[in-house]
Design an enzyme around this catalytic site. Structure first.
Site, short mmCIF file in Angstrom:
data_model
loop_
_atom_site.label_atom_id
_atom_site.label_comp_id
_atom_site.label_asym_id
_atom_site.label_seq_id
_atom_site.Cartn_x
_atom_site.Cartn_y
_atom_site.Cartn_z
N GLY A 72 -6.44 -5.88 1.67
CA GLY A 72 -7.67 -6.66 1.60
C GLY A 72 -7.62 -7.90 2.48
CB CYS A 325 -0.80 -25.13 -15.36
SG CYS A 325 -1.04 -26.87 -15.59
C1 PLP Z 1 -11.84 -10.08 -3.80
C2 PLP Z 1 -10.49 -9.92 -3.17
N1 PLP Z 1 -10.37 -9.97 -1.84
C3 PLP Z 1 -9.18 -9.81 -1.24
C4 PLP Z 1 -8.03 -9.60 -1.94
C5 PLP Z 1 -6.74 -9.45 -1.20
O1 PLP Z 1 -6.33 -8.12 -1.11
P1 PLP Z 1 -4.81 -7.76 -0.78
O2 PLP Z 1 -4.01 -8.17 -1.95
O3 PLP Z 1 -4.82 -6.26 -0.58
O4 PLP Z 1 -4.43 -8.46 0.47
C6 PLP Z 1 -8.11 -9.56 -3.35
C7 PLP Z 1 -6.94 -9.38 -4.21
O5 PLP Z 1 -5.83 -9.27 -3.87
C8 PLP Z 1 -9.37 -9.71 -3.97
O6 PLP Z 1 -9.48 -9.68 -5.30
#
Ligand code: PLP
Lengths: 395, 147
Positions: A72, A325
């Protein structure tokens, strides 16, 4: 009775057995490089093409529109930086995003600001829904890309994404959506949803961490983020992670099949919400209905989230919080602050994210345990002491 | 992030939680915005010995554990000795704290000091030590982990 309840699926999900089984041949026998012209390479290439086709069919797009990435975060970076670079050539140096994006988007935008791009951070209402009026006023002929997430990872609010796409397109801007939390939870058909780019990540879908993709609609051109060999039509270098790509394909197919279970998941979610908000001085964060089927976020006043998590963990329940925290960041969750939750309340937020693996007994167990933990922590909280004193003074 | 067994012990079975009615000194430090508040109550006898010490804390696991440990370390000691309590002594007694949680121990030290300051005020003794009730503690945070 103690049990183990994993209620942190928005953080990551376990890799499913079927996904592991689908990947194994790529480790054991099909370990070729898809770019090699010999037999090992050819059969690896066949598997790669097959995985891409299957993913395209789940998402309602064509195979040529799918570009594999490391997850992501990379997809978010690539979409926004790549689009910004490209649109700059057309004199569009403005980016519009929202205040509640994942840091993979926000920090990318901040980095682009340092490079001279102008970024507007659109506000959201008390439920975390993007303010469409404000958005309409922010998007102009100077805007190159609009980046708004499909569904939020902390509070679960789902955006009116079609309307947002129209707003972006009316002004000729590209539309990107981070659908990392949405895919698998919302039926997305890219032949209907006219986004130009969409990011998804494997590990939220019972595939491994470190695999994801960026959908780039045919005809949309963006700059590269990672240069290398000619992989992914010269748009993303690096030998393809075939095992994980095959795993992602299987995970997406399973996610699609599993959609039939989502109404049951949503019912469990709603039971959590209605029972946990019966605890005094608690309230739901996010939209009551336009929310991810498995995501609950509740604020408990006068206590702090990390101590709640520690107790829950001792009871075998894995959850998450927006408290500073626990995140080790400087402040309480930017998402909770953006929807107007005051700092002190944001520290006491609890996020539970369930899945179709969750059972009604798990939900009972969570409900049984949260109340006493909240009470225990309140009984040692000086803020609660003040409330109790005020109440007894009134009587 | 992982806490030591000592920290978890003081978090799950905090010593001296509560209030003292007609306490001789009460100190409150921290703020809800940062996510931790500690309130310390002291009962002090005529010889200046802390005969009882109780606390209430709003905060994370480390905030609760450091408060609990601080009460243990000053109970039965004189006020002068209590003023010598340092945050590192609290950390040491807890077998260490993760770096990003060290500020909680600073808060515990300040809580004791401000309770003593309150006591000095009550008995008309000049406050001859430094303390910072509004202690805007440094969040010495390493970085951001998130999903
Ligand atoms: C909305 C959103 N975008 C991006 C990411 C990042 O993805 P990745 O962990 O595969 O890099 C996440 C969670 O990790 C997410 O919840």
């Amino acid at each position: 009775m103690s049990r183990f309840v994993y209620a942190d699926n928005a953080a990551t999900t376990p890799v499913s057995r079927e996904v592991i089984d689908a990947m194994m041949p790529c480790f054991e026998s099909e370990w070729g490089n898809p770019s090699s012209p010999h037999s090992m390479g050819i059969s690896a290439k066949d598997m790669l093409d097959d995985a891409r086709e299957r993913i395209a069919s789940v998402l309602g797009c064509s195979a040529g529109e799918i570009f594999f990435t490391s997850g992501g975060t990379e997809s978010d970076n690539w979409a926004i930086k790549g689009a910004a670079m490209r649109m700059k050539k057309k004199g569009r140096t403005h980016i519009v995003t929202s205040k509640i994006e994942h840091h993979a988007v926000l920090h990318t935008c901040e980095a682009l600001e340092k490079e001279g791009f102008e970024v507007s951070y659109c506000g959201v209402d008390e439920y975390g829904v993007v303010d469409l009026e404000e958005l309409r006023s922010l998007v102009t002929e100077k805007t190159g890309v609009v980046a708004i997430m499909f569904a939020n990872n902390e509070i679960g609010t789902i955006q009116p994404i079609e309307e947002i796409v129209s707003i972006a397109h009316e002004k000729g801007a590209l539309m990107f959506t981070d659908a990392v939390q949405a895919v698998g939870n919302i039926d997305i058909n890219l032949s209907e949803l006219k986004v130009d780019m969409l990011a998804l990540s494997g590990h939220k879908l019972h595939a491994p961490k470190g695999i994801g993709l960026l959908f780039i609609r045919k005809g949309v051109v963006i700059g590269n983020l990672i240069e290398g060999g000619g992989q992914e039509k010269r748009k993303r270098g690096g030998t393809e992670n075939l095992p994980y790509i095959v795993g992602l394909a299987r995970a997406l197919e399973l996610a699609k099949e599993n959609m039939v279970h989502l109404p049951r998941v949503a019912k469990m979610r709603d039971r959590l919400i209605s029972e946990l908000t019966k605890i005094p001085y608690s309230s739901l964060n996010g939209h009551p209905t336009k929310r991810l089927p498995g995501l609950v976020n509740i604020g408990f006043e006068f206590i702090e989230g990390e101590s709640m998590l520690l107790w829950l963990d001792m009871k075998g329940i894995c959850a998450s919080t927006g408290s500073a925290c626990s995140s080790a960041s400087l402040d309480a969750s930017h998402v909770l602050l953006a929807i107007g939750v005051p700092h002190e309340k944001a520290h006491g937020s609890l996020r539970l994210s369930i899945s179709s693996d969750t059972t009604d007994e798990d939900i009972d167990y969570i409900i049984e345990n949260v109340g006493p933990i909240v009470e225990k922590l309140r009984n040692m909280s000086p803020l609660w002491e003040d409330i109790v004193k005020k109440q007894t003074a009134k009587k | 992030m992982k806490y030591s067994e000592k920290v978890m012990d003081h978090f799950t079975n905090p010593r001296n939680v509560g209030e003292i009615e007609n306490a001789d000194g009460v100190g409150v430090v921290g703020n809800a915005k940062c996510g931790d508040i500690m309130k310390m109550y002291l009962k002090i006898d005529d010889n200046g010995v802390i005969v009882d010490c109780k606390f209430k804390t709003f905060g994370c696991g480390a905030a609760i554990a450091t408060s609990s440990m601080a009460t243990e370390l000053v109970k039965g000691h004189t006020v002068e000795e209590a003023l010598k309590l340092t945050n590192s002594a609290v950390v040491e007694a807890l077998d260490g704290l993760p770096a990003i949680k060290v500020h909680c121990s600073v808060l515990a030290e300040e809580a004791i000091k401000s309770a003593v300051a309150d006591y000095y005020k009550k008995i008309g003794k000049p406050i001859d030590f430094d303390y910072d009730p509004d202690h805007d503690h440094d969040h010495d945070h390493g970085g951001e982990d998130e999903e």
